[in-house]
Write a protein that holds these residues in place. Structure first.
Motif, PDB file in Angstrom:
ATOM      1  N   ASP A 145       2.764  -0.816   2.688  1.00  0.00           N
ATOM      2  CA  ASP A 145       2.591  -0.278   1.640  1.00  0.00           C
ATOM      3  C   ASP A 145       1.646  -0.730   0.455  1.00  0.00           C
ATOM      4  O   ASP A 145       1.453  -2.173   0.686  1.00  0.00           O
ATOM      5  N   ILE A 146       0.764  -0.188  -0.160  1.00  0.00           N
ATOM      6  CA  ILE A 146      -0.354  -0.686  -0.870  1.00  0.00           C
ATOM      7  C   ILE A 146      -0.064  -0.616  -2.436  1.00  0.00           C
ATOM      8  O   ILE A 146      -0.076   0.770  -3.083  1.00  0.00           O
ATOM      9  N   LEU A 205      -5.010   2.864   3.088  1.00  0.00           N
ATOM     10  CA  LEU A 205      -5.976   3.054   2.257  1.00  0.00           C
ATOM     11  C   LEU A 205      -7.055   4.119   2.533  1.00  0.00           C
ATOM     12  O   LEU A 205      -7.266   5.032   2.070  1.00  0.00           O
ATOM     13  N   MET A 255      -7.981  -7.521  -1.643  1.00  0.00           N
ATOM     14  CA  MET A 255      -6.845  -7.176  -1.040  1.00  0.00           C
ATOM     15  C   MET A 255      -6.025  -8.263  -0.309  1.00  0.00           C
ATOM     16  O   MET A 255      -6.813  -9.194   0.064  1.00  0.00           O
ATOM     17  N   ALA A 264      -2.955  -2.061   6.701  1.00  0.00           N
ATOM     18  CA  ALA A 264      -3.056  -1.922   5.228  1.00  0.00           C
ATOM     19  C   ALA A 264      -4.615  -1.230   4.815  1.00  0.00           C
ATOM     20  O   ALA A 264      -4.633  -0.110   4.265  1.00  0.00           O
ATOM     21  N   TYR A 287       4.071  -5.287   2.031  1.00  0.00           N
ATOM     22  CA  TYR A 287       3.101  -4.700   0.931  1.00  0.00           C
ATOM     23  C   TYR A 287       1.839  -5.673   0.473  1.00  0.00           C
ATOM     24  O   TYR A 287       2.015  -6.935   0.385  1.00  0.00           O
ATOM     25  N   TYR A 288       0.964  -4.815  -0.142  1.00  0.00           N
ATOM     26  CA  TYR A 288      -0.260  -5.523  -0.335  1.00  0.00           C
ATOM     27  C   TYR A 288      -0.695  -5.176  -1.762  1.00  0.00           C
ATOM     28  O   TYR A 288      -0.313  -3.977  -2.228  1.00  0.00           O
ATOM     29  N   ALA A 300      -2.313  -0.510  -5.403  1.00  0.00           N
ATOM     30  CA  ALA A 300      -3.421  -0.585  -5.737  1.00  0.00           C
ATOM     31  C   ALA A 300      -3.752  -0.326  -7.354  1.00  0.00           C
ATOM     32  O   ALA A 300      -3.195   0.654  -7.812  1.00  0.00           O
ATOM     33  N   GLN A 328      -2.109  -9.940   0.999  1.00  0.00           N
ATOM     34  CA  GLN A 328      -0.672  -9.637   1.315  1.00  0.00           C
ATOM     35  C   GLN A 328       0.171 -10.237   0.214  1.00  0.00           C
ATOM     36  O   GLN A 328      -0.196 -11.490  -0.206  1.00  0.00           O
ATOM     37  N   ALA A 382      -3.869  -4.497  -4.068  1.00  0.00           N
ATOM     38  CA  ALA A 382      -5.368  -4.035  -3.942  1.00  0.00           C
ATOM     39  C   ALA A 382      -5.947  -3.894  -5.041  1.00  0.00           C
ATOM     40  O   ALA A 382      -5.229  -3.379  -6.295  1.00  0.00           O
TER      41      ALA A 382
END
Length: 234
Positions: free
Chosen positions: A11-12, A64, A75, A60, A96-97, A14, A77, A99
């Motif tokens: 999951d991101i 996106l 980005m 990831a 999850y990341y 952002a 982790q 960004a």
């Protein structure tokens, strides 16, 4: 889902600076499938042996690309959360990341929208699974690295002023910082080639013209300072 299976996803979180404002927004995607169909959630993808990803980073990037069609300026982790309760389908985990996006980044369609980050953190906007927690943890990472790094500069437009940089830093930290301390940091970055002087100035509606700079990172990661931006005890 089979009782012995574990559902894995990427999951991101952002973020971008809100247009014409100095606060952060988080990009959300309206879920098209159950569970929680129709609800706003973090963009993400399932990761398993049937997906083409060769690494978590590739997953990831796919999240996106497929869910948001945006390209981040930065980005990294943040971590992994997992338990038997976060997903109604059974035991699951999410890597999850964080960004960071250009402030001019726009999205198209009814399935994507930017939401005020503070509203998500305060749970005025409730997200499915444990996505509110993932946003909170990503924000904590951003704030912690802001104290010692140039990370907030990835949130700025190509050309920015000192006041723009100050606004980004304060948005990442959630508190005010000393203008002089930030100027010293920018000067240090300029000396090392991480910030360049464009030779241009903008003309605000009020006040004097302001020098325009450009962020020119010399590596894939943010610059790390040897001192905290905040005074001791802050």
């Amino acid at each position: 889902m089979n009782a012995v299976e574990v559902l894995a996803s990427v999951d991101i979180v952002a973020l971008r600076m809100a247009p014409e404002a100095q606060h952060l927004q988080v990009l959300l995607h309206r879920r098209e499938r159950e569970p929680h169909a129709g609800q706003w959630a973090l963009p993400g993808v399932i990761v398993n042996g049937r997906t083409p990803d060769t690494s978590l980073e590739a997953a990831a990037e796919r999240a996106l690309r497929e869910k948001t069609q945006v390209v981040p300026c930065y980005m990294e982790q943040v971590g992994t959360e997992g338990n038997a309760f976060r997903d109604p389908r059974g035991w699951s985990l999410s890597t999850y990341y964080l960004a960071l996006l250009d402030p001019r980044q726009v999205v198209e369609g009814e399935q994507l929208a930017f939401f005020d980050l503070n509203s998500v953190l305060a749970r005025k906007v409730l997200l499915p699974f444990d996505h509110n927690l993932l946003v909170e943890r990503a924000r904590e990472r951003l704030a912690a690295k802001t104290v010692y790094s140039s990370l907030p500069l990835y949130l700025l437009a190509e050309k920015f002023t000192v006041l723009d940089a100050l606004g980004a830093v304060q948005a990442c930290l959630g508190q005010a910082v000393n203008n002089t301390s930030l100027r010293k940091r920018l000067e240090r970055l300029r000396e090392l080639g991480w910030v360049s002087d464009t030779g241009e100035k903008n003309q605000p509606r009020l006040g004097r013209p302001q020098q325009l700079y450009r962020y020119t990172p010399q590596g894939e990661r943010a610059f790390m300072f040897d001192r905290s931006l905040l005074p001791e005890g802050a």
